[in-house]
Design an enzyme around this catalytic site. Structure first.
Site, PDB file in Angstrom:
ATOM      1  N   GLY A 231       0.957  -1.144  -0.239  1.00 48.85           N
ATOM      2  CA  GLY A 231       0.472   0.219  -0.221  1.00 48.85           C
ATOM      3  C   GLY A 231       0.693   1.333   0.239  1.00 48.85           C
TER       4      GLY A 231
ATOM      5  N   SER B 275       2.225   8.189   2.350  1.00 49.65           N
ATOM      6  CA  SER B 275       1.359   7.124   2.967  1.00 49.65           C
ATOM      7  C   SER B 275       1.979   6.753   3.986  1.00 49.65           C
ATOM      8  CB  SER B 275       1.736   5.872   1.954  1.00 49.65           C
ATOM      9  OG  SER B 275       1.185   6.058   0.189  1.00 49.65           O
ATOM     10  N   ILE B 276       0.695   5.789   4.490  1.00 43.08           N
ATOM     11  CA  ILE B 276       0.960   5.352   6.006  1.00 43.08           C
ATOM     12  C   ILE B 276       1.701   4.102   5.431  1.00 43.08           C
ATOM     13  CG2 ILE B 276      -0.175   4.406   8.016  1.00 43.08           C
ATOM     14  CD1 ILE B 276      -2.524   5.923   7.138  1.00 43.08           C
TER      15      ILE B 276
ATOM     16  N   ASP C 263      -2.253  -5.479  -7.327  1.00 43.44           N
ATOM     17  CA  ASP C 263      -3.593  -5.551  -7.577  1.00 43.44           C
ATOM     18  C   ASP C 263      -4.082  -6.379  -6.624  1.00 43.44           C
ATOM     19  OD1 ASP C 263      -6.544  -4.660  -8.097  1.00 43.44           O
ATOM     20  OD2 ASP C 263      -5.729  -3.815 -10.190  1.00 43.44           O
ATOM     21  N   VAL C 264      -4.662  -6.039  -5.696  1.00 43.89           N
ATOM     22  CA  VAL C 264      -5.610  -7.461  -4.987  1.00 43.89           C
ATOM     23  C   VAL C 264      -7.361  -7.522  -5.244  1.00 43.89           C
ATOM     24  CG1 VAL C 264      -3.993  -6.461  -2.580  1.00 43.89           C
ATOM     25  CG2 VAL C 264      -6.493  -5.118  -2.645  1.00 43.89           C
TER      26      VAL C 264
ATOM     27  N   TYR D 199     -17.259  10.524   6.016  1.00 40.88           N
ATOM     28  CA  TYR D 199     -16.270   8.874   5.876  1.00 40.88           C
ATOM     29  C   TYR D 199     -17.379   7.472   5.990  1.00 40.88           C
ATOM     30  CZ  TYR D 199     -12.403   5.581   6.592  1.00 40.88           C
ATOM     31  OH  TYR D 199     -11.488   4.523   7.092  1.00 40.88           O
TER      32      TYR D 199
ATOM     33  N   LYS E 249     -14.619  -0.484   7.099  1.00 38.05           N
ATOM     34  CA  LYS E 249     -13.489  -0.869   8.190  1.00 38.05           C
ATOM     35  C   LYS E 249     -14.486  -1.872   9.104  1.00 38.05           C
ATOM     36  CE  LYS E 249      -9.930   2.221   6.851  1.00 38.05           C
ATOM     37  NZ  LYS E 249      -8.358   0.578   6.145  1.00 38.05           N
TER      38      LYS E 249
ATOM     39  N   LEU F 220      -2.883  10.276  -0.438  1.00 32.92           N
ATOM     40  CA  LEU F 220      -3.827  10.592  -1.284  1.00 32.92           C
ATOM     41  C   LEU F 220      -5.194   9.754  -1.072  1.00 32.92           C
ATOM     42  CD1 LEU F 220      -3.254  10.662  -3.951  1.00 32.92           C
ATOM     43  CD2 LEU F 220      -2.336   8.375  -4.057  1.00 32.92           C
TER      44      LEU F 220
HETATM   45  N1  LIG Z   1      -4.814   8.504   6.007  1.00 31.49           N
HETATM   46  C1  LIG Z   1      -5.470   8.874   7.024  1.00 31.49           C
HETATM   47  O1  LIG Z   1      -6.117   9.169   8.129  1.00 31.49           O
HETATM   48  C2  LIG Z   1      -5.733   7.207   7.729  1.00 31.49           C
HETATM   49  C3  LIG Z   1      -6.447   6.674   8.847  1.00 31.49           C
HETATM   50  C4  LIG Z   1      -6.549   5.540   9.430  1.00 31.49           C
HETATM   51  C5  LIG Z   1      -6.766   4.229   8.533  1.00 31.49           C
HETATM   52  N2  LIG Z   1      -6.483   4.604   7.544  1.00 31.49           N
HETATM   53  C6  LIG Z   1      -6.397   3.539   6.491  1.00 31.49           C
HETATM   54  O2  LIG Z   1      -4.570   3.402   6.012  1.00 31.49           O
HETATM   55  C7  LIG Z   1      -4.734   2.613   4.527  1.00 31.49           C
HETATM   56  C8  LIG Z   1      -3.402   3.084   3.894  1.00 31.49           C
HETATM   57  O3  LIG Z   1      -4.252   4.137   3.698  1.00 31.49           O
HETATM   58  P1  LIG Z   1      -3.315   5.642   3.584  1.00 31.49           P
HETATM   59  O4  LIG Z   1      -4.330   7.057   4.548  1.00 31.49           O
HETATM   60  O5  LIG Z   1      -1.887   5.595   3.466  1.00 31.49           O
HETATM   61  O6  LIG Z   1      -3.550   5.886   2.066  1.00 31.49           O
HETATM   62  P2  LIG Z   1      -2.257   5.704   0.032  1.00 31.49           P
HETATM   63  O7  LIG Z   1      -3.694   6.500  -0.343  1.00 31.49           O
HETATM   64  O8  LIG Z   1      -1.314   6.808   0.389  1.00 31.49           O
HETATM   65  O9  LIG Z   1      -2.809   4.649   0.559  1.00 31.49           O
HETATM   66  C9  LIG Z   1      -3.800   3.245   0.231  1.00 31.49           C
HETATM   67  C10 LIG Z   1      -2.399   2.697  -0.795  1.00 31.49           C
HETATM   68  O10 LIG Z   1      -3.999   1.377  -0.935  1.00 31.49           O
HETATM   69  C11 LIG Z   1      -3.724   0.847  -2.708  1.00 31.49           C
HETATM   70  N3  LIG Z   1      -4.831  -0.217  -3.147  1.00 31.49           N
HETATM   71  C12 LIG Z   1      -5.922   1.070  -3.553  1.00 31.49           C
HETATM   72  N4  LIG Z   1      -6.906  -0.346  -4.572  1.00 31.49           N
HETATM   73  C13 LIG Z   1      -5.162  -1.504  -4.411  1.00 31.49           C
HETATM   74  C14 LIG Z   1      -5.525  -1.795  -4.786  1.00 31.49           C
HETATM   75  N5  LIG Z   1      -6.613  -2.728  -5.886  1.00 31.49           N
HETATM   76  N6  LIG Z   1      -4.719  -2.860  -4.832  1.00 31.49           N
HETATM   77  C15 LIG Z   1      -3.891  -2.658  -4.251  1.00 31.49           C
HETATM   78  N7  LIG Z   1      -2.998  -1.291  -3.654  1.00 31.49           N
HETATM   79  C16 LIG Z   1      -4.575  -1.214  -3.513  1.00 31.49           C
HETATM   80  C17 LIG Z   1      -3.133   2.294  -3.488  1.00 31.49           C
HETATM   81  O11 LIG Z   1      -3.029   1.628  -4.769  1.00 31.49           O
HETATM   82  C18 LIG Z   1      -2.176   2.998  -2.120  1.00 31.49           C
HETATM   83  O12 LIG Z   1      -0.139   2.760  -2.141  1.00 31.49           O
HETATM   84  C19 LIG Z   1      -5.737   2.530   4.331  1.00 31.49           C
HETATM   85  O13 LIG Z   1      -6.585   1.296   4.565  1.00 31.49           O
HETATM   86  C20 LIG Z   1      -6.575   3.700   4.723  1.00 31.49           C
HETATM   87  O14 LIG Z   1      -7.956   3.477   5.284  1.00 31.49           O
HETATM   88  C21 LIG Z   1      -5.933   5.568   6.497  1.00 31.49           C
END
Ligand SMILES: NC(=O)c1ccc[n+]([C@@H]2O[C@H](COP(=O)([O-])OP(=O)(O)OC[C@H]3O[C@@H](n4cnc5c(N)ncnc54)[C@H](O)[C@@H]3O)[C@@H](O)[C@H]2O)c1
Length: 255
Positions: free
Chosen positions: A14, A20-21, A63-64, A154, A161, A193
Site C-alpha cells: 500500500g 502513505s502510511i 492488485d488485490v 466517512y 472498516k 492520497l
Molecule cells: N490517512 C488516514 O487518515 C487514515 C486513517 C486511518 C486508516 N487509514 C488507512 O490506512 C490505509 C492506507 O491508506 P493511506 O491513508 O496511507 O493512503 P494511500 O493512498 O497512501 O494508500 C492507499 C493504498 O491503497 C492502494 N490500493 C488501492 N486499491 C488497490 C488495489 N486494488 N490493489 C492494491 N492496492 C490498492 C493504493 O495503491 C495505495 O497505495 C488504508 O486502509 C486507509 O483506510 C488511513
C-alpha cells in the site's frame, strides 16, 4: 533496540507515495533491521515508487482486486525471500461518488467495490501470506474509528472498516494455532492520497488534530513505529485487537 526486527522479512502493501502510511511502516521496519518487500498496485504506482525507493528494495506487483494476483504475488515473494514473518495491509478504496454521497445513496456496485478492496482483500492477503509465514508471524491491517462512530463524510468506508475489523478478529482465531497473530491499527487522521477522497477532508484533519491529547496529529512515523512493534516478537501476546494510534482522538469522540 535497533536490531528488534533483525532477520524478519516483512511485506508492506500500500505504498503509493512518501505520504502513505505504508511508507511510514516500511521506514520504521528498516530502521529496526527488518527486511521489507513492498507490493504496489500497478505500473503507475511502480513509477511513483521508483522516484524515492532505493534501488535494492524488493518490489512485487499486487492488485488485490483479483485473488489470482494475490496468489501470484505471494508465490513471487516466497521465491524472492523465502518464508516471511509479517505482512502489513495498508490498502483501501471506494469510488468518489460512493464515498461522497452518503450511506443512504450507496448502490450495490459502490458497496461491493469498497468492501472488495478495503475488507475482502485482507482475507485473501491473510490466506496467501499465512501459507508462507513462519511461526510468531504477524499480520496487520490499517483501520479508522469511522468503523465504530458515524464520522461525518466517512460514509461507505466506515462500513468497510467495520467489516475489515470483524474479519481481522475471525482470522486471529483461525490462525492462532499456527502461531500467527492478526491485528489492526486504528490510525488517527493523516493527510494521504486516500484521505483526499473524503469530502471536507481538510476540515476532518483539522477537527481531528484539535481532539488529540496534545494538539498535534499523530505522524506517519508514529504509526509506522507502532506497526514495527506489532511485527516484533515483543507483540506476540496481542491478537484480534484494534490498537489505536491516534493521539487519543477516539477518547473524545461523542458522535
Ligand atoms: N490517512 C488516514 O487518515 C487514515 C486513517 C486511518 C486508516 N487509514 C488507512 O490506512 C490505509 C492506507 O491508506 P493511506 O491513508 O496511507 O493512503 P494511500 O493512498 O497512501 O494508500 C492507499 C493504498 O491503497 C492502494 N490500493 C488501492 N486499491 C488497490 C488495489 N486494488 N490493489 C492494491 N492496492 C490498492 C493504493 O495503491 C495505495 O497505495 C488504508 O486502509 C486507509 O483506510 C488511513
Amino acid at each position: 533496540m535497533m536490531d528488534l526486527l533483525k532477520g524478519k522479512k516483512i511485506v508492506v502493501m500500500g505504498v503509493a507515495n512518501k505520504k502513505s502510511i505504508a511508507w511510514g511502516c516500511a521506514k520504521a521496519i528498516e530502521a529496526l533491521g527488518g527486511q521489507v518487500v513492498l507490493t504496489y498496485q500497478n505500473d503507475r504506482m511502480k513509477q511513483s515508487l521508483d522516484r524515492f525507493v532505493s534501488k535494492d528494495t524488493l518490489m512485487v506487483e499486487c492488485d488485490v482486486a483479483e485473488d489470482s494476483n494475490v496468489e501470484k504475488a505471494f508465490k513471487e515473494i516466497q521465491g524472492l525471500v523465502g518464508n516471511i514473518d509479517g505482512v502489513i495491509h495498508a490498502i483501501a478504496f471506494a469510488d468518489r461518488e460512493t464515498l461522497q454521497n452518503g450511506v443512504i445513496n450507496t448502490k450495490k456496485p459502490g458497496f461491493n467495490l469498497a468492501e472488495d478492496i478495503s475488507a475482502y482483500s485482507f482475507i485473501s492477503v491473510t490466506r496467501e501470506a499465512s501459507k508462507i509465514m513462519n511461526e510468531k508471524g504477524s499480520i496487520l491491517t490499517m483501520t479508522y474509528m469511522g468503523s465504530t462512530y458515524a464520522i461525518p463524510n466517512y460514509n461507505m468506508m466506515g462500513i468497510a472498516k467495520a467489516s475489515l475489523e470483524s474479519a481481522m478478529r475471525y482470522l486471529a482465531v483461525e490462525l492462532g494455532g499456527q502461531g500467527i497473530t492478526v491485528n489492526a491499527i486504528s490510525a488517527g487522521a493523516v493527510r494521504t492520497l486516500a484521505v483526499t477522497g473524503v469530502k471536507g477532508h481538510s476540515e476532518l484533519l483539522k477537527q481531528s488534530e484539535a481532539l488529540t491529547t496534545d494538539g498535534h496529529s499523530v505522524s506517519k512515523a508514529e504509526i509506522g513505529n507502532a506497526a514495527a512493534f506489532m511485527m516484533s516478537d515483543l507483540a506476540t501476546g496481542i491478537t484480534g485487537d484494534v490498537i489505536y494510534v491516534d493521539k487519543g482522538v477516539h477518547l473524545f469522540s461523542t458522535n
